[in-house]
Design a protein around this motif. Structure first.
Motif, PDB file in Angstrom:
ATOM      1  N   GLU A 175       0.832  -1.206   0.000  1.00 43.16           N
ATOM      2  CA  GLU A 175       0.000   0.000   0.000  1.00 43.16           C
ATOM      3  C   GLU A 175       0.869   1.259   0.000  1.00 43.16           C
ATOM      4  N   PHE A 176       1.973   1.225   0.733  1.00 39.14           N
ATOM      5  CA  PHE A 176       2.910   2.349   0.737  1.00 39.14           C
ATOM      6  C   PHE A 176       3.447   2.595  -0.668  1.00 39.14           C
ATOM      7  N   LEU A 177       3.876   1.531  -1.350  1.00 35.62           N
ATOM      8  CA  LEU A 177       4.404   1.685  -2.708  1.00 35.62           C
ATOM      9  C   LEU A 177       3.341   2.243  -3.651  1.00 35.62           C
ATOM     10  N   ARG A 178       2.125   1.756  -3.506  1.00 34.89           N
ATOM     11  CA  ARG A 178       1.030   2.247  -4.345  1.00 34.89           C
ATOM     12  C   ARG A 178       0.760   3.733  -4.087  1.00 34.89           C
ATOM     13  N   ASN A 181       3.783   6.455  -4.931  1.00 31.38           N
ATOM     14  CA  ASN A 181       4.195   6.656  -6.318  1.00 31.38           C
ATOM     15  C   ASN A 181       3.211   7.596  -7.006  1.00 31.38           C
ATOM     16  N   VAL A 182       3.667   8.823  -7.237  1.00 27.20           N
ATOM     17  CA  VAL A 182       2.801   9.812  -7.889  1.00 27.20           C
ATOM     18  C   VAL A 182       3.322  10.183  -9.277  1.00 27.20           C
ATOM     19  N   THR A 183       4.362   9.493  -9.744  1.00 24.80           N
ATOM     20  CA  THR A 183       4.953   9.822 -11.041  1.00 24.80           C
ATOM     21  C   THR A 183       4.371   9.016 -12.196  1.00 24.80           C
ATOM     22  N   ASP A 188       0.362   1.337  -8.721  1.00 28.07           N
ATOM     23  CA  ASP A 188      -0.934   0.662  -8.875  1.00 28.07           C
ATOM     24  C   ASP A 188      -0.773  -0.708  -9.510  1.00 28.07           C
ATOM     25  N   ILE A 189       0.128  -0.807 -10.486  1.00 26.61           N
ATOM     26  CA  ILE A 189       0.367  -2.104 -11.136  1.00 26.61           C
ATOM     27  C   ILE A 189       0.904  -3.109 -10.125  1.00 26.61           C
TER      28      ILE A 189
END
Length: 197
Positions: A175-178, A181-183, A188-189
Motif C-alpha cells: 500500500e505504501f508503494l502504491r 508513487n505519484v509519477t 498501482d500495477i
C-alpha cells in the motif's frame, strides 16, 4: 519450477521444535541458513509464529498470530514477528519532515528500530556490532542460532498446531508503494499484481 525451488529453500531454512514447560508451550525456531532468518530485503518482509490450540473434540480454543487472508492483516500482539524495521533518526526526521519512527522510505532511512531476526551459526555479538548488523530489540547469546517463544496453554487445550509463516510482501508495504508513487502507474500495477497473488 522457480516457485517450487523457493518454497523448498524456505522449508529448509529453519527447523521447528516444540516442548511443554510447566503450563507453557515453547516454540523453538532454529536457523539452518547462512544468513539472518528471515533474510533478504527487509522492507515488507517478515516471519511469524502461528499457534492454534484445540480442545479434546478438535474444536479451536485459541489462536496466536492469526492472519486474516481476506484483509491481509496479521494479529501481532499475541505472537512473535521476526523482522527488521528501518526509519529516519532524529536528524533525518528534522531534515525530511518525516516522523522519527519506522518507515518504508528506504533511501531516507538511516536507523534500525528493530531487528530480531534469528542469527545464523557463528553469531558473535561483538563482531556483529562492529559490522553494524547486530540485533536490535532482541538479545542473542554468542553462538545462538535459535530462538524460543513461550505461549501460555489455555484451559481445555489438549493439542496445538504450530506453523511458521514467511511473508515477502506485507499489505502495509505494498500500500505504501502504491500510495507514494505519484509519477506513474507502476505503484498501482504492483499493488494489483500483489492482490492477484
Amino acid at each position: 519450477a522457480a516457485i517450487a525451488r523457493n518454497k523448498q529453500m524456505l522449508r529448509a531454512a529453519s527447523d521447528l521444535a516444540l516442548s511443554k514447560v510447566g503450563s507453557d508451550l515453547v516454540v523453538r525456531i532454529t536457523n539452518q541458513g547462512g544468513h539472518k532468518l528471515p533474510t533478504g530485503y527487509g522492507e515488507g518482509r517478515r516471519m511469524w509464529i502461528n499457534v492454534k490450540f484445540h480442545g479434546a473434540n478438535g474444536a479451536l480454543i485459541a489462536e496466536r498470530g492469526h492472519y486474516d487472508g481476506a484483509t491481509a492483516t496479521l494479529t501481532t500482539a499475541d505472537t512473535k514477528v521476526y523482522e527488521v524495521l528501518h526509519g529516519p533518526d532524529a536528524n533525518m526526521a528534522l531534515l525530511t519532515g518525516l516522523p522519527e519512527e519506522p518507515s518504508f522510505h528506504f533511501v531516507l532511512n538511516n536507523k534500525i528500530y528493530k531487528d530480531n531476526r534469528i542469527p545464523p551459526r557463528g553469531f558473535a555479538n561483538a563482531a556483529w556490532e562492529a559490522g553494524q548488523v547486530h540485533p536490535v530489540g532482541a538479545t542473542y547469546a554468542d553462538g545462538q542460532f535459535w530462538d524460543d517463544t513461550s505461549f501460555a496453554i489455555p484451559a481445555g487445550a489438549s493439542s496445538a498446531v504450530v506453523s511458521v509463516y514467511h511473508q515477502t510482501t506485507m499489505r502495509e508495504y505494498i500500500e505504501f508503494l502504491r500510495d507514494e508513487n505519484v509519477t506513474d502507474g507502476k505503484g498501482d500495477i504492483a499493488y494489483d499484481e500483489w492482490e492477484l497473488a
